[in-house]
Design an enzyme around this catalytic site. Structure first.
Site, PDB file in Angstrom:
ATOM      1  N   LYS A 111      -3.303   7.459  10.635  1.00 27.03           N
ATOM      2  CA  LYS A 111      -3.160   7.479   9.177  1.00 27.03           C
ATOM      3  C   LYS A 111      -3.042   6.076   8.574  1.00 27.03           C
ATOM      4  O   LYS A 111      -2.470   5.174   9.167  1.00 27.03           O
ATOM      5  CB  LYS A 111      -1.940   8.323   8.796  1.00 27.03           C
ATOM      6  CG  LYS A 111      -1.668   8.437   7.306  1.00 27.03           C
ATOM      7  CD  LYS A 111      -2.845   9.023   6.556  1.00 27.03           C
ATOM      8  CE  LYS A 111      -2.553   9.127   5.064  1.00 27.03           C
ATOM      9  NZ  LYS A 111      -3.787   9.343   4.281  1.00 27.03           N
ATOM     10  N   THR A 112      -3.555   5.934   7.374  1.00 31.03           N
ATOM     11  CA  THR A 112      -3.734   4.646   6.700  1.00 31.03           C
ATOM     12  C   THR A 112      -2.498   3.755   6.746  1.00 31.03           C
ATOM     13  O   THR A 112      -1.395   4.171   6.398  1.00 31.03           O
ATOM     14  CB  THR A 112      -4.143   4.884   5.241  1.00 31.03           C
ATOM     15  OG1 THR A 112      -5.220   5.840   5.207  1.00 31.03           O
ATOM     16  CG2 THR A 112      -4.594   3.594   4.587  1.00 31.03           C
TER      17      THR A 112
ATOM     18  N   SER B  48       0.678  14.167  -2.521  1.00 28.45           N
ATOM     19  CA  SER B  48       0.854  12.887  -3.208  1.00 28.45           C
ATOM     20  C   SER B  48       1.889  12.061  -2.456  1.00 28.45           C
ATOM     21  O   SER B  48       3.092  12.278  -2.604  1.00 28.45           O
ATOM     22  CB  SER B  48       1.300  13.124  -4.654  1.00 28.45           C
ATOM     23  OG  SER B  48       1.593  11.905  -5.297  1.00 28.45           O
TER      24      SER B  48
ATOM     25  N   MET C 286      -0.120   6.527  -0.114  1.00 28.11           N
ATOM     26  CA  MET C 286      -0.476   5.673   1.031  1.00 28.11           C
ATOM     27  C   MET C 286       0.669   4.760   1.447  1.00 28.11           C
ATOM     28  O   MET C 286       0.573   3.527   1.412  1.00 28.11           O
ATOM     29  CB  MET C 286      -1.743   4.862   0.740  1.00 28.11           C
ATOM     30  CG  MET C 286      -2.999   5.704   0.703  1.00 28.11           C
ATOM     31  SD  MET C 286      -4.546   4.769   0.803  1.00 28.11           S
ATOM     32  CE  MET C 286      -4.602   4.012  -0.821  1.00 28.11           C
TER      33      MET C 286
ATOM     34  N   CYS D 219      -8.147   6.886  -2.918  1.00 28.29           N
ATOM     35  CA  CYS D 219      -6.895   7.654  -2.935  1.00 28.29           C
ATOM     36  C   CYS D 219      -6.523   7.934  -4.377  1.00 28.29           C
ATOM     37  O   CYS D 219      -6.352   6.994  -5.168  1.00 28.29           O
ATOM     38  CB  CYS D 219      -5.771   6.892  -2.241  1.00 28.29           C
ATOM     39  SG  CYS D 219      -4.209   7.822  -2.253  1.00 28.29           S
TER      40      CYS D 219
ATOM     41  N   LYS E 125     -14.092   4.882   3.928  1.00 29.40           N
ATOM     42  CA  LYS E 125     -13.645   6.198   3.473  1.00 29.40           C
ATOM     43  C   LYS E 125     -13.806   6.261   1.959  1.00 29.40           C
ATOM     44  O   LYS E 125     -13.246   5.428   1.236  1.00 29.40           O
ATOM     45  CB  LYS E 125     -12.186   6.428   3.850  1.00 29.40           C
ATOM     46  CG  LYS E 125     -11.620   7.763   3.351  1.00 29.40           C
ATOM     47  CD  LYS E 125     -10.158   7.894   3.745  1.00 29.40           C
ATOM     48  CE  LYS E 125      -9.570   9.191   3.238  1.00 29.40           C
ATOM     49  NZ  LYS E 125      -8.144   9.341   3.621  1.00 29.40           N
TER      50      LYS E 125
ATOM     51  N   ILE F 144     -15.086  13.772   2.358  1.00 34.88           N
ATOM     52  CA  ILE F 144     -14.541  13.163   1.141  1.00 34.88           C
ATOM     53  C   ILE F 144     -13.020  13.105   1.225  1.00 34.88           C
ATOM     54  O   ILE F 144     -12.429  13.813   2.044  1.00 34.88           O
ATOM     55  CB  ILE F 144     -14.957  13.957  -0.114  1.00 34.88           C
ATOM     56  CG1 ILE F 144     -14.437  15.396  -0.038  1.00 34.88           C
ATOM     57  CG2 ILE F 144     -16.456  13.916  -0.282  1.00 34.88           C
ATOM     58  CD1 ILE F 144     -14.686  16.253  -1.266  1.00 34.88           C
TER      59      ILE F 144
ATOM     60  N   THR G 189      -9.411  13.648  -1.005  1.00 35.09           N
ATOM     61  CA  THR G 189      -9.012  14.724  -1.903  1.00 35.09           C
ATOM     62  C   THR G 189      -9.667  14.562  -3.273  1.00 35.09           C
ATOM     63  O   THR G 189     -10.120  13.479  -3.633  1.00 35.09           O
ATOM     64  CB  THR G 189      -7.487  14.726  -2.076  1.00 35.09           C
ATOM     65  OG1 THR G 189      -7.084  13.430  -2.565  1.00 35.09           O
ATOM     66  CG2 THR G 189      -6.772  14.994  -0.769  1.00 35.09           C
TER      67      THR G 189
ATOM     68  N   GLY H  88      -7.917  20.914   1.163  1.00 36.59           N
ATOM     69  CA  GLY H  88      -7.867  22.229   1.787  1.00 36.59           C
ATOM     70  C   GLY H  88      -9.146  23.009   1.569  1.00 36.59           C
ATOM     71  O   GLY H  88     -10.209  22.453   1.281  1.00 36.59           O
TER      72      GLY H  88
END
Length: 255
Positions: free
Chosen positions: A25-26, A77, A80, A144, A180, A207, A209, A235
């Site tokens: 993860k970022t 939310s 990052m 993001c 990304k 993609i 979100t 989702g």
């Protein structure tokens, strides 16, 4: 693209389950805290999101439970967040040791803007640190919806995004690079972004979100805090948009 694999424990687990391209993860070149809780909520949404839905408000269901994965859509939310580089570098190295033969560790990196002029340099620094820690590939996160400082919308800017990917590629050399990106509704702009970055990258991840205003059933903002009326939707409901953008990119690559 980078998802919920937050630590080496998550990477190890998903690699053992047979996921051969786990994405750490970022991370950032400096620590940043997460947005306050709540960070994830189910949505009152069972159908696929179409482009005609852009601009509508979605409703969160704080106490909802979904039994079928095909019906699970959430808003999330976090903003990052990142641990201190020394901590995540040590953990990336651990993750690299724990994945299996033939599996590839991808580390996602984002720049932290003090000012726009230095953003590309910060991306490059973070990417180099990820490579040095053991990343087989680096993903730079240009998308993001949950940050308000600018780094989350770079994927819509061909010039700015390619300037970053160029500097990152120079820093990491032969290590493969991914960008990304989020959903780009305009196919002409999508082509411009892909074309501007093509010479520097080995692939495009997407993609991210989709950005929507999310409220409680009573109409109040679902997520507390400044700049959080809009948050990322992911989702089941965004599958069609993800597949449509992938198809557009393939068509452009083959044209």
């Amino acid at each position: 693209p980078a998802g919920p694999l937050l630590t080496s424990d998550w990477i190890k687990t998903y690699a053992a389950l047979g996921f051969d391209l786990p994405v750490y993860k970022t991370v950032r070149t400096r620590p940043r805290p997460s947005h306050p809780a709540p960070n994830c909520m189910f949505l009152d949404l069972r159908e696929q999101i179409s482009e005609k839905d852009f601009g509508r408000r979605l409703t969160a269901l704080p106490d909802a439970v979904r039994e079928r994965i095909e019906e699970i859509s959430i808003t999330n939310s976090f903003g990052m967040p990142s641990r201190d580089p020394k901590i995540w570098q040590e953990d990336v190295a651990k993750a690299k040791r724990e994945i299996g033969p033939g599996q590839i560790l991808i580390v996602s990196v984002v720049g932290t803007p003090e000012n726009r002029a230095d953003l590309a340099e910060d991306y490059a620094k973070g990417a180099l640190w990820a490579k040095e820690a053991g990343a087989d590939m680096v993903e730079i996160n240009l998308s993001c919806p949950n940050v308000i400082s600018g780094e989350g919308s770079l994927f819509c800017d061909p010039e700015a995004s390619s300037r970053i990917s160029s500097m990152v590629k120079k820093a990491i050399g032969a290590t493969p690079l991914l960008i990304k990106i989020g959903y780009i509704q305009d196919p002409v702009l999508l082509a411009r972004v892909a074309g501007a970055n093509a010479r520097y990258v080995e692939g495009i991840a997407g993609i991210n979100t989709l950005s929507f205003e999310v409220v409680n059933p009573d109409g109040t903002a679902a997520l507390p805090g400044e700049g959080r009326l809009r948050s990322g939707v992911c989702g089941a409901a965004i599958r069609d948009r993800a597949m449509a953008q992938a198809a557009r990119l393939i068509e452009q690559a083959l044209a």
